[in-house]
Write an enzyme that holds these catalytic residues in place. Sequence first.
Site, PDB file in Angstrom:
ATOM      1  N   LYS A  21     -16.461  -7.369   9.823  1.00  0.00           N
ATOM      2  CA  LYS A  21     -17.147  -7.414  11.124  1.00  0.00           C
ATOM      3  C   LYS A  21     -16.143  -7.429  12.277  1.00  0.00           C
ATOM      4  O   LYS A  21     -16.360  -6.808  13.293  1.00  0.00           O
ATOM      5  CB  LYS A  21     -18.054  -8.635  11.182  1.00  0.00           C
ATOM      6  CG  LYS A  21     -19.296  -8.430  10.334  1.00  0.00           C
ATOM      7  CD  LYS A  21     -20.481  -9.257  10.849  1.00  0.00           C
ATOM      8  CE  LYS A  21     -21.723  -8.958  10.044  1.00  0.00           C
ATOM      9  NZ  LYS A  21     -21.622  -9.530   8.676  1.00  0.00           N
ATOM     10  N   HIS A  24       0.840  -1.203   0.000  1.00  0.00           N
ATOM     11  CA  HIS A  24       0.000   0.000   0.000  1.00  0.00           C
ATOM     12  C   HIS A  24       0.877   1.257   0.000  1.00  0.00           C
ATOM     13  O   HIS A  24       0.618   2.205  -0.741  1.00  0.00           O
ATOM     14  CB  HIS A  24      -0.883   0.049   1.259  1.00  0.00           C
ATOM     15  CG  HIS A  24      -1.919  -1.024   1.376  1.00  0.00           C
ATOM     16  ND1 HIS A  24      -2.100  -1.752   2.521  1.00  0.00           N
ATOM     17  CD2 HIS A  24      -2.839  -1.484   0.494  1.00  0.00           C
ATOM     18  CE1 HIS A  24      -3.094  -2.622   2.345  1.00  0.00           C
ATOM     19  NE2 HIS A  24      -3.558  -2.472   1.112  1.00  0.00           N
ATOM     20  N   ARG A  83      -1.637  -6.305  -8.359  1.00  0.00           N
ATOM     21  CA  ARG A  83      -0.444  -7.095  -8.037  1.00  0.00           C
ATOM     22  C   ARG A  83      -0.214  -8.206  -9.052  1.00  0.00           C
ATOM     23  O   ARG A  83       0.876  -8.461  -9.501  1.00  0.00           O
ATOM     24  CB  ARG A  83      -0.574  -7.700  -6.639  1.00  0.00           C
ATOM     25  CG  ARG A  83      -0.498  -6.683  -5.531  1.00  0.00           C
ATOM     26  CD  ARG A  83      -1.028  -7.228  -4.251  1.00  0.00           C
ATOM     27  NE  ARG A  83      -2.422  -7.624  -4.388  1.00  0.00           N
ATOM     28  CZ  ARG A  83      -3.199  -7.978  -3.391  1.00  0.00           C
ATOM     29  NH1 ARG A  83      -2.723  -8.022  -2.171  1.00  0.00           N
ATOM     30  NH2 ARG A  83      -4.456  -8.310  -3.601  1.00  0.00           N
ATOM     31  N   SER A 123      -3.034  -7.735   2.951  1.00  0.00           N
ATOM     32  CA  SER A 123      -3.342  -7.560   4.375  1.00  0.00           C
ATOM     33  C   SER A 123      -3.782  -8.896   4.970  1.00  0.00           C
ATOM     34  O   SER A 123      -3.420  -9.243   6.098  1.00  0.00           O
ATOM     35  CB  SER A 123      -4.456  -6.531   4.550  1.00  0.00           C
ATOM     36  OG  SER A 123      -4.040  -5.282   4.069  1.00  0.00           O
TER      37      SER A 123
END
Length: 162
Positions: A42, A18, A91, A129
């Site tokens: 969530k 990022h 990517r 991530s």
Amino acid sequence: MATLAVYPGSFDPLTNGHVDIILRGARLFDRIVVAILLNAEKSPLFSMDERVEIAREVFKAQSNVEVDTFDGLLVDYVARRHAQVIVRGLRAVSDFEFEFQMALMNRRLDARIETIFMMPAEQYTYISSRLIKEVFTLGGRVHGLVPELVEARLQLKVRRDA
Ligand code: PNS
């Protein structure tokens, strides 16, 4: 007219992939807004406040990088900010299908906004991530794949849970 770009995402956590894209965007556009999606997951690893704080700290020396949050439709946020461009990182071929769908849907929703894809440096092409979270949670090393601040915050979380 100054070009404002929005780089949206969950950033849970911010990775060096990022960071690479944001710095490239900061060189290309007058201003780039790192727009963190509220309530994307969530049970995120990092709270929204932590994600904002981390991104602001990492980019504090870059005067044309701004960190903000958004919810609802991305195109509505982009229009509200009077931005012209959405930046997304590509990517590998595996990213393409979903990114292609999102770009065309966003274009259909608001044809004034252009999506621009940027490729990170090749050493970051396999980082996500999700993988960072998984590897770190299972005791693997993520050094060099995330900013030092993220690594330190990850270690704090593990110690707190121990
Ligand atoms: O980091 P991510 O999870 O790949 O980012 C995905 C994101 C935030 C760019 C996407 O989920 C998004 O734009 N969400 C906002 C809601 C929206 O506009 N959905 C329609 C997209 S075509």
